[in-house]
Design a protein around this motif. Structure first.
Motif, short mmCIF file in Angstrom:
data_model
loop_
_atom_site.label_atom_id
_atom_site.label_comp_id
_atom_site.label_asym_id
_atom_site.label_seq_id
_atom_site.Cartn_x
_atom_site.Cartn_y
_atom_site.Cartn_z
N UNK A 26 0.83 -1.21 0.00
CA UNK A 26 0.00 0.00 0.00
C UNK A 26 0.86 1.26 0.00
N UNK A 27 2.16 1.10 -0.25
CA UNK A 27 3.04 2.26 -0.35
C UNK A 27 3.77 2.61 0.92
N UNK A 28 3.81 1.72 1.90
CA UNK A 28 4.58 1.97 3.11
C UNK A 28 6.06 2.14 2.78
N UNK A 29 6.83 2.72 3.70
CA UNK A 29 8.24 2.99 3.41
C UNK A 29 9.07 1.77 3.03
N UNK A 30 8.65 0.60 3.44
CA UNK A 30 9.40 -0.60 3.06
C UNK A 30 9.46 -0.73 1.53
N UNK A 31 8.44 -0.20 0.85
CA UNK A 31 8.42 -0.25 -0.62
C UNK A 31 9.51 0.61 -1.24
N UNK A 32 10.10 1.50 -0.43
CA UNK A 32 11.05 2.47 -0.95
C UNK A 32 12.50 2.09 -0.70
N UNK A 33 12.73 1.05 0.10
CA UNK A 33 14.11 0.62 0.39
C UNK A 33 14.74 0.04 -0.88
N UNK A 34 16.00 0.34 -1.09
CA UNK A 34 16.73 -0.20 -2.24
C UNK A 34 17.92 -1.01 -1.76
N UNK A 60 16.32 3.33 7.90
CA UNK A 60 17.24 3.27 6.76
C UNK A 60 17.90 4.63 6.63
N UNK A 61 19.17 4.62 6.30
CA UNK A 61 19.91 5.87 6.17
C UNK A 61 19.63 6.49 4.80
N UNK A 62 18.43 7.00 4.68
CA UNK A 62 18.00 7.65 3.45
C UNK A 62 17.30 8.94 3.85
N UNK A 63 17.63 10.03 3.20
CA UNK A 63 17.07 11.33 3.57
C UNK A 63 15.58 11.40 3.27
N UNK A 64 14.91 12.30 3.95
CA UNK A 64 13.49 12.51 3.70
C UNK A 64 13.24 12.95 2.26
N UNK A 65 14.14 13.74 1.73
CA UNK A 65 13.99 14.23 0.36
C UNK A 65 14.10 13.07 -0.64
N UNK A 66 15.06 12.18 -0.41
CA UNK A 66 15.21 11.03 -1.30
C UNK A 66 14.02 10.09 -1.19
N UNK A 67 13.52 9.89 0.03
CA UNK A 67 12.35 9.04 0.21
C UNK A 67 11.13 9.63 -0.50
N UNK A 68 10.98 10.94 -0.45
CA UNK A 68 9.86 11.59 -1.14
C UNK A 68 9.97 11.38 -2.65
N UNK A 69 11.17 11.46 -3.18
CA UNK A 69 11.35 11.24 -4.62
C UNK A 69 11.04 9.80 -4.99
N UNK A 70 11.48 8.86 -4.15
CA UNK A 70 11.18 7.45 -4.42
C UNK A 70 9.68 7.19 -4.34
N UNK A 71 9.02 7.83 -3.38
CA UNK A 71 7.57 7.63 -3.24
C UNK A 71 6.82 8.16 -4.47
#
Length: 577
Positions: free
Chosen positions: A494-502, A518-529
């Motif tokens: 459903x789009x939880x952050x686990x979907x965004x881990x690489x 995960x050591x990923x910035x909020x900005x990068x997570x927003x782009x992945x989402x």
């Protein structure tokens, strides 16, 4: 307490009036060979039986139901067997969890639609216990749970085997080339020696133990081995007791108070419970009208130690040992400082009364809190930017070195992808790698299968590695062990952050501080989402279609939204005329 009179019985609405409808009801009972005197004016007891030829753990229920009937008749009631769907953990695919709510709905509706005054719930294998309790709670008639009981110890070449736990353990040895096919086949024949549920502290033993602790079964009945003659006598006692519960109108919600569920959580922590306990107990509590949450579990985990030395949290003993060491009553007698002993149980007693005289006969099987096998409770709830709504781990069954850990992620988008690649000799993986499986949650599975104990890559197994950090939105068997982080919510489907881990992202686990990030910035997570695409729902018809549109996330107990107590008003009694 005001006792019911025969005319107050729910079944009297079907059988007592001198009218055409009741004439039909009585005549159809006559058709089956029953005289009116056998059932009229007596508590009619429905026995909800989850037996089937595929229900390995309930193989004895075909006979045990007769013991329950015997008890009902002894107490002056009239027993009727009501078969319900059997959700065997071993054979039901894609997962028995998909059908827990199906069983709950069926149980509720067969109780409500039939002329029964009370019910005996026959269950034990993982999802049958919560499914039956959920349905009976919503139906609202007096109910008592009759647990299947654990099977006998397994045996193989002089070793004691525990179902599930030793299967996982020795399968890794087989993969490593340390066990040949002959030994593996011998183990297959020796690991499950009798009917009954897993004799490790898996989900079955966990959930029947919790049901015992919240008061819905005869006190201490959950730990009686299925093959022990005491189990037959307990079944008959359930039949006798439910008749009295009907006369006293002792319904589930009068037993299952908020404090009763806290007792269940305390016992779960001390038992070294299955991680599945979280989902089921939350669902059960909410059906009874109590907002139990992950925070209740984590608070108990901080203060209640694991004192049941039962595999997989323990290193040696099984449920048969637990029973003969004092069983559930012995365990609870050592938890008094954390329990509310004023709560009542299905015996009509307070726990203070039920625990009078309870003893422990082996201090290594049931430890004292001062000599616990793990100083905190069995489970820990983690939060962070991977799982903002929470996830769980069973640190008591994980290698101690993973209390704090950082490592690169290796991500799999499906179980099939993981299974296809995990044994590759050229897999880029080390013991520090964090394995991640996604799209395995309530919707993604579908049904949240027990895929969370991801196999150690064969390359590492051959090097002697037997544990590593694994993360998923799936569940795992209660017989499983290891540093497995489960129930990640919101799920990836459903789009939880686990979907965004690489793959390659660094994952930080800190169990003492209850964090997972995960050591990923909020900005990068927003782009992945923004780039993420929602998968298609897998069911287009039938029960699966309904499941996909109404299932709640893990932290809400994976119940259907329309079955919750706050969804709408109570269901009225069926019209007889």
């Amino acid at each position: 307490m005001t006792r019911k009179k025969p005319e107050d019985l729910r079944s009297a609405r079907w059988f007592a009036p001198d009218d055409l409808r009741s004439f039909g009801h009585r005549s159809r009972m006559n058709q089956m060979g029953y005289d009116v005197a056998e059932f009229a004016g007596k508590p009619v007891i429905g026995i909800v039986n989850t037996w089937s030829d595929f229900a390995q753990c309930h193989a004895h229920f075909k006979q045990r139901v007769e013991d329950v009937k015997r008890g009902v008749l002894q107490a002056g009631g009239f027993p009727v067997e009501l078969p319900a769907i059997s959700v065997s953990e071993s054979t039901v695919k894609p997962t028995s969890m998909l059908y827990r709510n199906f069983l709950a709905m069926e149980t509720e509706e067969i109780i409500r639609s039939q002329p029964v005054d009370g019910v005996v719930l026959m269950g034990g294998c993982d999802k049958t216990t919560p499914g039956l309790i959920l349905g009976a709670t919503s139906a609202g008639v007096p109910a008592i749970f009759m647990p299947a009981g654990p099977m006998l110890r397994g045996n193989w070449r002089g070793k004691v085997l525990g179902s599930g736990s030793d299967a996982w353990k020795y399968w890794d040895e087989r993969r490593a080339g340390n066990i040949d096919a002959k030994a593996w086949n011998e183990m297959q024949e020796g690991i499950a020696r009798s009917y009954g549920v897993c004799m490790t502290m898996g989900t079955a033993a966990t959930m029947t133990g919790i049901t015992d602790a919240i008061g819905m079964s005869l006190p201490g009945s959950s730990s009686i081995p299925a093959a022990d003659s005491t189990h037959l006598r307990m079944a008959a006692a359930c039949g006798r007791r439910i008749v009295e519960m009907v006369w006293d109108d002792l319904t589930p919600t009068k037993i299952m108070t908020r404090q009763a569920f806290h007792n269940g959580i305390v016992v779960a922590m001390a038992m070294g419970c299955s991680t599945n306990a979280v989902i089921h107990l939350i669902a059960m509590a909410r059906r009874a009208g109590h907002d139990i949450s992950l925070d209740d579990f984590d608070a108990a985990s901080r203060k209640v130690p694991v004192i049941a030395n039962i595999r997989p949290s323990g290193d040696k003993y099984l449920m048969e040992d637990f029973y003969y060491a004092g069983g559930m009553l012995g365990l609870m007698s050592r938890l008094r400082e954390w329990l509310d002993l004023t709560q009542i149980n299905a015996a009509g007693e307070t726990w203070e009364q039920s625990l009078a005289g309870a003893q422990v006969y082996d201090d290594d099987v049931i430890r004292t809190p001062e000599n616990a096998i793990y100083k905190e409770g069995a489970l820990a709830v983690l939060r962070g930017n991977i799982s903002p709504n929470g996830c769980v781990i069973k640190p008591s069954a994980a290698a101690a070195k993973f209390q704090r850990h950082s490592g690169p992620a290796l991500v799999y988008d499906s179980y099939e992808e993981m299974k296809k690649n995990i044994d590759r000799d050229d897999l880029d993986v080390t013991e520090d790698t964090v394995l991640i499986l996604r799209n395995a949650g309530p919707l993604g599975g579908p049904g949240m299968p027990e895929w969370g104990m991801l196999p150690i890559p064969k390359k590492l197994v051959k090097q002697g590695v037997r544990d590593m950090v694994r993360i998923s939105d799936a569940r795992m068997s209660g017989t499983s062990y290891g540093a497995c982080i489960l129930h990640v919510s919101p799920e990836s489907f459903v789009g939880g952050p686990l979907a965004l881990v690489r793959t390659g992202d660094i994952i930080d686990l800190d169990i003492p501080n209850r964090t997972l990030n995960m050591r990923v910035s909020d900005e990068e997570l927003a782009a992945r989402k923004a780039a993420w695409k929602k998968p298609e729902v897998k069911y287009e018809r039938g029960y699966g279609w309904m499941f996909s549109r109404h299932i709640a996330q893990a932290e809400h107990g994976c119940d259907f939204d329309f079955l919750q107590t706050d969804f709408g008003g109570p269901v009225p009694e069926p019209a007889i005329n």
